[in-house]
Design a protein around this motif. Structure first.
Motif, PDB file in Angstrom:
ATOM      1  N   PHE A 153       0.848  -0.783   0.069  1.00 56.42           N
ATOM      2  CA  PHE A 153       0.056  -0.224   0.026  1.00 56.42           C
ATOM      3  C   PHE A 153       0.835   1.565   0.069  1.00 56.42           C
ATOM      4  O   PHE A 153       1.937   1.387   0.544  1.00 56.42           O
ATOM      5  N   ASN A 154       0.490   2.024  -0.917  1.00 56.08           N
ATOM      6  CA  ASN A 154       1.367   3.250  -1.240  1.00 56.08           C
ATOM      7  C   ASN A 154       0.650   4.357  -1.120  1.00 56.08           C
ATOM      8  O   ASN A 154      -0.091   4.822  -2.513  1.00 56.08           O
ATOM      9  N   LEU A 155       0.231   5.201   0.523  1.00 60.29           N
ATOM     10  CA  LEU A 155      -0.520   5.838   0.230  1.00 60.29           C
ATOM     11  C   LEU A 155      -0.866   7.151  -0.668  1.00 60.29           C
ATOM     12  O   LEU A 155      -1.317   8.450  -0.956  1.00 60.29           O
ATOM     13  N   SER A 156       0.628   7.563  -0.732  1.00 60.91           N
ATOM     14  CA  SER A 156       0.934   8.856  -1.753  1.00 60.91           C
ATOM     15  C   SER A 156       0.148   8.852  -2.693  1.00 60.91           C
ATOM     16  O   SER A 156       0.576   9.964  -3.659  1.00 60.91           O
TER      17      SER A 156
ATOM     18  N   LEU B  84      -3.081   7.688  -3.504  1.00 59.83           N
ATOM     19  CA  LEU B  84      -4.369   8.144  -3.323  1.00 59.83           C
ATOM     20  C   LEU B  84      -4.232   9.485  -3.975  1.00 59.83           C
ATOM     21  O   LEU B  84      -3.994  10.728  -2.882  1.00 59.83           O
TER      22      LEU B  84
ATOM     23  N   ASN C  65      -4.509  15.256  -1.833  1.00 54.61           N
ATOM     24  CA  ASN C  65      -3.587  13.427  -0.868  1.00 54.61           C
ATOM     25  C   ASN C  65      -3.228  14.044  -0.091  1.00 54.61           C
ATOM     26  O   ASN C  65      -3.600  14.199   0.868  1.00 54.61           O
TER      27      ASN C  65
ATOM     28  N   TYR D 231      -2.148  12.057   4.028  1.00 52.33           N
ATOM     29  CA  TYR D 231      -0.482  11.805   4.229  1.00 52.33           C
ATOM     30  C   TYR D 231      -0.396  11.649   5.743  1.00 52.33           C
ATOM     31  O   TYR D 231       1.210  10.811   5.756  1.00 52.33           O
TER      32      TYR D 231
ATOM     33  N   SER E  34      -2.839   9.089   7.273  1.00 52.25           N
ATOM     34  CA  SER E  34      -3.808   8.283   7.639  1.00 52.25           C
ATOM     35  C   SER E  34      -3.787   6.770   7.580  1.00 52.25           C
ATOM     36  O   SER E  34      -2.304   6.748   7.269  1.00 52.25           O
TER      37      SER E  34
ATOM     38  N   GLU F 167      -4.231   2.920   7.253  1.00 48.79           N
ATOM     39  CA  GLU F 167      -4.854   1.779   6.710  1.00 48.79           C
ATOM     40  C   GLU F 167      -5.095   0.598   6.642  1.00 48.79           C
ATOM     41  O   GLU F 167      -4.264   0.125   8.393  1.00 48.79           O
TER      42      GLU F 167
ATOM     43  N   LEU G  15      -9.659   2.767   4.835  1.00 50.52           N
ATOM     44  CA  LEU G  15      -8.033   3.868   5.005  1.00 50.52           C
ATOM     45  C   LEU G  15      -8.753   4.740   6.387  1.00 50.52           C
ATOM     46  O   LEU G  15     -10.103   5.442   6.057  1.00 50.52           O
TER      47      LEU G  15
ATOM     48  N   ASP H 172      -5.570  15.335   8.164  1.00 49.15           N
ATOM     49  CA  ASP H 172      -6.445  14.262   6.576  1.00 49.15           C
ATOM     50  C   ASP H 172      -8.157  14.683   6.666  1.00 49.15           C
ATOM     51  O   ASP H 172      -8.154  15.816   6.328  1.00 49.15           O
TER      52      ASP H 172
END
Length: 465
Positions: A345-348, A350, A363, A365, A367, A369, A379, A385
């Motif tokens: 999982f790469n939140l950046s 999304l 975006n 930063y 949160s 998952e 999430l 956020d």
């Protein structure tokens, strides 16, 4: 008078096929005259005597009887005399389920080149029934299930004796019923299996035709390795729950399209069925029965079966839908086509935006998952956020202003197949939008008389106007 036994041996050796193959030899003393004087011997290649008169065999042979043994897998034909085995065309032998085929429904089957005989010229011919022929016969529900449903016919040109006399025809409208019928008492076994996680098909190869209606898929277990007592707690396994579809019915090869729940569970277990080395299968004896109700030979979890072939999942996952909940602590719920590897999982990568194509984006930063590999990932918003999102006056005001985009680097499935990107311009609209309906609360306040400041701290960002 020559006995039938001797006569058949003579014919098998091709003696007496015509006058010039009819010679006699005998030793001294075989017979005496009236004065007790022995006849002179007739010696091979010296003074053997040719027949003075020769009367050829003109009698057409016929099939006296035949036996079928489905356990030992052979057919035995008994003729009235020696026949030439090479003249037997096995593929002309026709089995049928009724004596007189006038019914609307009856079953019949011609043997193929899969069935063979190694018998020499003889009145009794033993035919080894081939696997293909046996499976096709057993696949039928009315043919050769017992003596009452086993009849045989063949054309006149099928077989001859040693001088070319043709065996009497047995026409399909007057077939011969089997004399002795031995049913199939052999328990079938699972010989091999193949698993394709791209097509989601499990292929099971059995030793014989299986009755598909007896199939219990919940008796099949996938294991990451053979189970032993010391490894019991490190094994990952899954019992199948059902199947979505089947591609074969009564057959020695059963093809099942696995259910979505089974596929997702198999993929969710990170060390199970990711390669041939961790894709073993065990079955109980209640998994299936053959056409004669013989149960399957079970395969223990101690010695499970490895795959004949394994094809991994090569399909890229995709986002099915997403929900946004801005109430309370807030969360974003992403539903994918299959289980996803949470460690990828790469939140950046999304982004939330207010239109399918938009320059107004947000975006995440801060949160977090959910921590479980799953097809549904939640999430949970950090307050920073959540407050920043609410501070935006264009994005996520309602369902019409809530879209999501992400790159292919956002997340991978359990086989490291990257997600199909949703680029800016094709943003995906929210499925369920839950607005903020929780009244804000005063968390604390401070009163500074020296500076004349009165500071209020609330549970979420407030509209100052």
């Amino acid at each position: 008078l020559i006995l039938d036994y001797d006569l058949n041996l003579i014919k098998a050796k091709r003696i007496g096929s015509d006058k010039f193959t009819s010679w006699v030899i005998f030793p001294r003393g075989i017979i005496q005259d009236m004065n007790a004087i022995s006849i002179l011997p007739q010696v091979d290649s010296v003074n053997a005597t040719l027949a003075s008169d020769f009367y050829p065999d003109t009698t057409n042979p016929y099939l006296l009887s035949y036996d079928v043994d489905l356990s030992k897998e052979y057919l035995t034909l008994t003729f009235s005399e020696t026949i030439i085995t090479d003249t037997l065309s096995i593929q002309n032998l026709l089995f049928q389920s009724v004596e007189i085929p006038v019914r609307v429904y009856f079953e019949s089957y011609h043997l193929t080149f899969d069935s063979v005989t190694y018998s020499r010229d003889n009145p009794i011919i033993k035919i080894e029934l081939g696997t293909t022929d046996l499976n096709e016969i057993k696949r039928m529900t009315d043919l050769m299930i017992d003596k009452a449903h086993t009849y045989l016919s063949f054309p006149a040109e099928n077989i001859t004796d040693y001088v070319g006399n043709i065996v009497e025809v047995i026409p399909p409208n007057f077939p011969l019923q089997v004399s002795n019928f031995t049913s199939d008492f052999t328990h079938p076994k699972l010989s091999a299996f193949s698993l394709n996680l791209t097509s989601e098909i499990l292929i099971l190869y059995f030793s014989e035709t299986m009755n598909f209606s007896s199939f219990s898929v919940d008796q099949i277990t996938f294991l990451s390795k053979p189970i032993s007592e010391e490894l019991l707690y490190t094994i990952q396994y899954h019992n199948l729950l059902g199947y979505k579809n089947y591609l074969t019915e009564h057959s020695s090869v059963i093809m099942l399209v696995l259910s979505d729940s089974d596929i997702n569970r198999l993929k969710q277990l990170y060390s199970l069925v990711t390669s041939a080395s961790n894709s073993f299968i065990s079955v109980s004896n209640l998994t299936a029965f053959d056409m004669f109700e013989n149960s399957l030979i079970g395969i223990s979890t101690l010695a499970p079966l490895s795959p004949r072939s394994f094809f991994p999942d090569t399909i890229h996952p995709y986002l099915r839908e997403f929900d946004l909940d801005l109430d309370g602590s807030g969360k974003l719920v992403l539903t994918f086509s299959e289980p996803m590897r949470i460690s990828s999982f790469n939140l950046s990568q999304l982004t939330l935006q207010h239109l399918p194509q938009s320059s107004y984006k947000y975006n995440f930063y801060h949160s977090l998952e959910s921590q479980t590999n799953s097809s549904v990932i939640s999430l949970f918003f950090d307050n920073r956020d959540l407050n920043n999102l609410k501070l935006n006056f264009r994005i996520a005001l309602n369902s019409e202003s809530t879209y999501i985009t992400f790159t292919s680097s956002f997340i991978c499935d359990m086989n490291n197949n990257a997600i199909i990107a949703v680029p800016n311009g094709n943003g995906r609209r929210v499925s369920v939008f839950t607005p903020d309906s929780t009244p804000p609360q005063l968390v604390s306040f401070s009163f500074d008389l020296s500076l004349g400041n009165f500071t209020l701290t609330f549970s979420e960002i407030m509209h100052t106007t």
